[in-house]
Design a protein around this motif. Sequence first.
Motif, short mmCIF file in Angstrom:
data_model
loop_
_atom_site.label_atom_id
_atom_site.label_comp_id
_atom_site.label_asym_id
_atom_site.label_seq_id
_atom_site.Cartn_x
_atom_site.Cartn_y
_atom_site.Cartn_z
N LYS A 44 -45.50 3.76 -17.20
CA LYS A 44 -44.05 3.56 -17.17
C LYS A 44 -43.66 2.27 -16.48
CE LYS A 44 -42.49 7.50 -18.89
NZ LYS A 44 -41.33 7.72 -19.73
N ALA A 45 -44.56 1.75 -15.68
CA ALA A 45 -44.20 0.54 -14.93
C ALA A 45 -45.46 -0.26 -14.66
CB ALA A 45 -43.51 0.92 -13.62
N TYR B 116 -31.00 7.99 -6.84
CA TYR B 116 -31.88 6.83 -6.97
C TYR B 116 -31.15 5.55 -7.36
CZ TYR B 116 -35.06 10.79 -6.94
OH TYR B 116 -35.70 11.94 -6.60
N PRO B 117 -30.14 5.59 -8.23
CA PRO B 117 -29.40 4.35 -8.52
C PRO B 117 -28.74 3.77 -7.26
CG PRO B 117 -28.99 5.96 -10.24
CD PRO B 117 -29.72 6.68 -9.15
N ARG B 118 -28.19 4.64 -6.41
CA ARG B 118 -27.58 4.14 -5.19
C ARG B 118 -28.66 3.58 -4.24
NH1 ARG B 118 -22.66 4.41 -3.05
NH2 ARG B 118 -21.98 5.81 -4.71
N ALA C 290 -35.43 6.66 -10.74
CA ALA C 290 -34.16 6.85 -11.46
C ALA C 290 -34.42 7.05 -12.95
CB ALA C 290 -33.25 5.65 -11.23
N HIS C 291 -35.32 6.25 -13.51
CA HIS C 291 -35.64 6.39 -14.94
C HIS C 291 -36.33 7.74 -15.21
CE1 HIS C 291 -36.84 5.46 -19.01
NE2 HIS C 291 -38.12 5.61 -18.69
N GLN D 167 -31.64 9.06 -14.61
CA GLN D 167 -30.48 8.38 -14.03
C GLN D 167 -30.40 6.92 -14.48
OE1 GLN D 167 -30.92 8.98 -9.81
NE2 GLN D 167 -30.50 11.17 -9.91
N LEU D 168 -31.46 6.43 -15.13
CA LEU D 168 -31.47 5.10 -15.75
C LEU D 168 -32.07 5.23 -17.14
CD1 LEU D 168 -32.66 2.47 -13.07
CD2 LEU D 168 -30.40 2.65 -14.11
N ASP D 169 -31.55 4.49 -18.11
CA ASP D 169 -32.00 4.63 -19.49
C ASP D 169 -33.30 3.88 -19.76
OD1 ASP D 169 -29.82 6.20 -20.09
OD2 ASP D 169 -28.58 4.48 -20.69
N THR D 170 -33.64 2.92 -18.92
CA THR D 170 -34.79 2.06 -19.20
C THR D 170 -35.70 1.96 -17.98
OG1 THR D 170 -35.47 -0.19 -19.79
CG2 THR D 170 -33.43 0.03 -18.52
N ASP D 171 -36.98 1.69 -18.25
CA ASP D 171 -37.92 1.45 -17.16
C ASP D 171 -38.15 -0.04 -16.94
OD1 ASP D 171 -39.36 0.81 -19.39
OD2 ASP D 171 -41.16 1.94 -18.84
N GLU D 172 -37.42 -0.89 -17.68
CA GLU D 172 -37.61 -2.33 -17.54
C GLU D 172 -37.20 -2.84 -16.16
OE1 GLU D 172 -39.13 -4.49 -19.50
OE2 GLU D 172 -39.68 -2.73 -20.68
#
Length: 873
Positions: free
Chosen positions: A643-644, A570-572, A607-608, A612-617
């Motif tokens: 979450k979003a 997901y980050p990619r 990702a969150h 794979q990501l530390d934050t949902d911001e």
Amino acid sequence: MPFKLPEKKPVVPDDPEALFRDLRKKTVPGLLSHQADVLRSYIAVHTKHPDIALQLPTGSGKTLVGLLIAEWRRRKYGERVVYLCPTRQLANQVAHQASTKYGIDLYTFTGSRAQYDPGAAADWQNAEAVGVTTYSSLFNTNPFFEDPHLIILDDAHSAENYVSAFWSLLIDKSHPEHEAAFAALTGVVSRFLPPSDRSRLTGRAKSPADRQWVEILPTPAFQSSTPEIIALLDEHTASSALKHPWSLIRDSLHACHLYISRLSILIRPLIPPSNTHAPFAGATQRVYMSATLGAGGDLERVTGRQPIHKIPVPTGWDKQGIGRRFFLFPKRTLDDAETEQFALDTIKLSGRALYLVPDDNAAEKMRKAIASNLACPVFDASQIEASKAPFVQSEKAVAVVANRYDGIDLVDDDCRLLLADGLPGGANLQEKFFVLRVTAQLLLDDRILTRLVQGFGRCTRSPNDYAAVIVLGESLSSYLFKKERREFFHPEIQAELEFGLEQSKGVSAAAMLDNLQHFFAQDADWDAADKAIVALRAGMTQKTLAATQELADATAAELSYQYALWNGDYPRALEHCRTIIGKLNHPDLRGYRALWLYLAGSSAWLAHRNGQLDTDEIAKDYFRKAQAAAPVLRWLAGLGTEKAEPSRDIPVEPRLIAIVERLETVFESMGTVHDRKYDAEESAILGLLLQNSDGKAFEHGHKRLGDFLGYSAGNSSEEAAPDPWWIADDSLCLVFEDHAEGKPETVFSVAKARQAALHPQWLRNKFPDLAGTEIIPVLITPCTRTTEGAIPFLKEVRCWPLDEFRSWAKSALQALRDLRRDFPGAGNLFWRTDAVEKLKTARIAPDVLKAMLGRTAAECMEVVTAKEEEEAG
């Protein structure tokens, strides 16, 4: 028996041209210059690119080019070669041409795998012969052609129907095998929909807006429901044909989207991940052949492959086309009834006709009309695709084909008449979503052009072939009437369209039929007309669609995004979204850019969620940016979960966006080719609203006015029911008490006041989905006086004096006419933005209208004494 000794290996010709000269059984004298040019261009690059596309006009002999490449590579490299066609009929046609015209021996593989000839199958596997088959034979879960070296994709533009469908689960409510799955799945997803959309899933379509409705389930909602969706679809697909597409996407729902409409649900990835299908991706080379390749990356999006090296159309073919078409536009002169009769008369004149319509409903309607008026055989697409012989052998027959603009070749006297009804956009729910909800019409413009070119060429398949094309339907007629649309066609088609438009201007049906007879006769009168078309062609040039280069530049990242998502990286996927967003800067791509901002938010959310990501911001930020990029896209306003969350500061209220979207369907249903239907409806509404003595007529006009202005209007004849109600969206409804038959001196009664005040309760009881909706009762009356007993009820009711309502209605209809004048078709973000402001100015916008109706009826009415009431009564 004697042993079979190895034969001496034959000498392989240096290239496909040399191979052609060695084909002793061919009946064609030689290659045409443009065929030789394309073959030379291919040979120059064939070792450098695994994916190559060839563009050759319809009827210019691309089948021979493809077969020569196939046979040459089979001999040269010992490759297993499979030649793909859209339908069985075309596969058989290619095999017949290969044998009788070109002297190439090959095998046709159609039907089930169990029916394949064992000897032919062995020969193909040993690379002793080319195999010709359908796209579906390669794109299935257990293909015989599991390891081809070379794949020739004929009519590559049609690959969308087969490649993306391979990774698509389409659940059709009307299909007996799908009905239970549809009901179960709607039970899961409906809780995420607003009440008005939930009712669309379960109720009957009440308006064009209901019939066109399509929505996406936002990623957070979809992904939170996947365990439940997997469980129910495992159960409901186990014993049906749905199990095959479900098996391909079941474990990859994180890379898919769920689209919903009244009649179907579609789950599919944005772009088909064809690299995950080994028989396709594992080939040494794929050669795509088409009459129209496009320049905006559409072929890559359709096939899931990139980069694709494109060999351009040969010199000279950028001006000249194949065959001759005579276009006629009856809607330029005739009304709807006259146009329908004209279409039937052209079929009577021609004998056999191909009728292209946009969907199954239109096809069924046309089949019934033909059966009742012409009493001739009617064929459908599946019958023609199996074999066109029964159609061709009928003296009079019509083939009615829904949403198919390729895969049917009717040559010479097979058919001389094509009727085209409807614009070929929105072939599936994802396309409809792009146009109607994302306003990304520009993305599909290239695909629509391709389908039109292919459709127009179904009956002109050789240089000397000719066919008449009758353009029907509001959407297609309106599209082709606009010069700025026609400029994107090939110059030959531009000239034919220009000539046909002039022949259809200000003439009778009889005159058009007379010209049609000259065309069918190919007589001296038509010869002069043909020369005029050639002269027109000389002054035509083909323009490129707006933002084509930006769309092409974004293609590689789009495909990379899809594969990263499919692989759970997901980050990619988010990084690829950022690359795409940076390339989509053209103003006409605002809606498409908003889509990719949403997809970036979805990637960040996934990702969150998966650590794979530390934050949902990041997800929240992209969802907010998506809303800001296109504030008039209502579906963006519903993004987010705990979450979003979506932005609370939405510049355009969703209820106004809902009005704008419904207005688009109103304008399209009324037609934009001419004003006849629109003028008639506007006149009827005004006539009914000016009724003083007939309260029912006023109510009817009032209800129709609401629909006309983009509200979802209703009325009921039940006892104690309110008069019309106008629903803006799930948050606001205006419900009316019409008292147009009253007199200024009439004292408004307690009974009517009580009835008006209770209208919201009646609506909530009748329609439970309105339980959380703000319902405002409004009294329309000429009365200015009431009694003391009525005041408590009238404090709950807004007042709209009759003369003010009529004045407002007239100005609102004028504003609507001004909006319609600039309407370019559904899904245009600029028009929607302009419409928002104009609807506010005209006080049609729900919030503005609500504010305008700020005074209660109690404040507007003078209280009379009992004596005055008695005197007035």
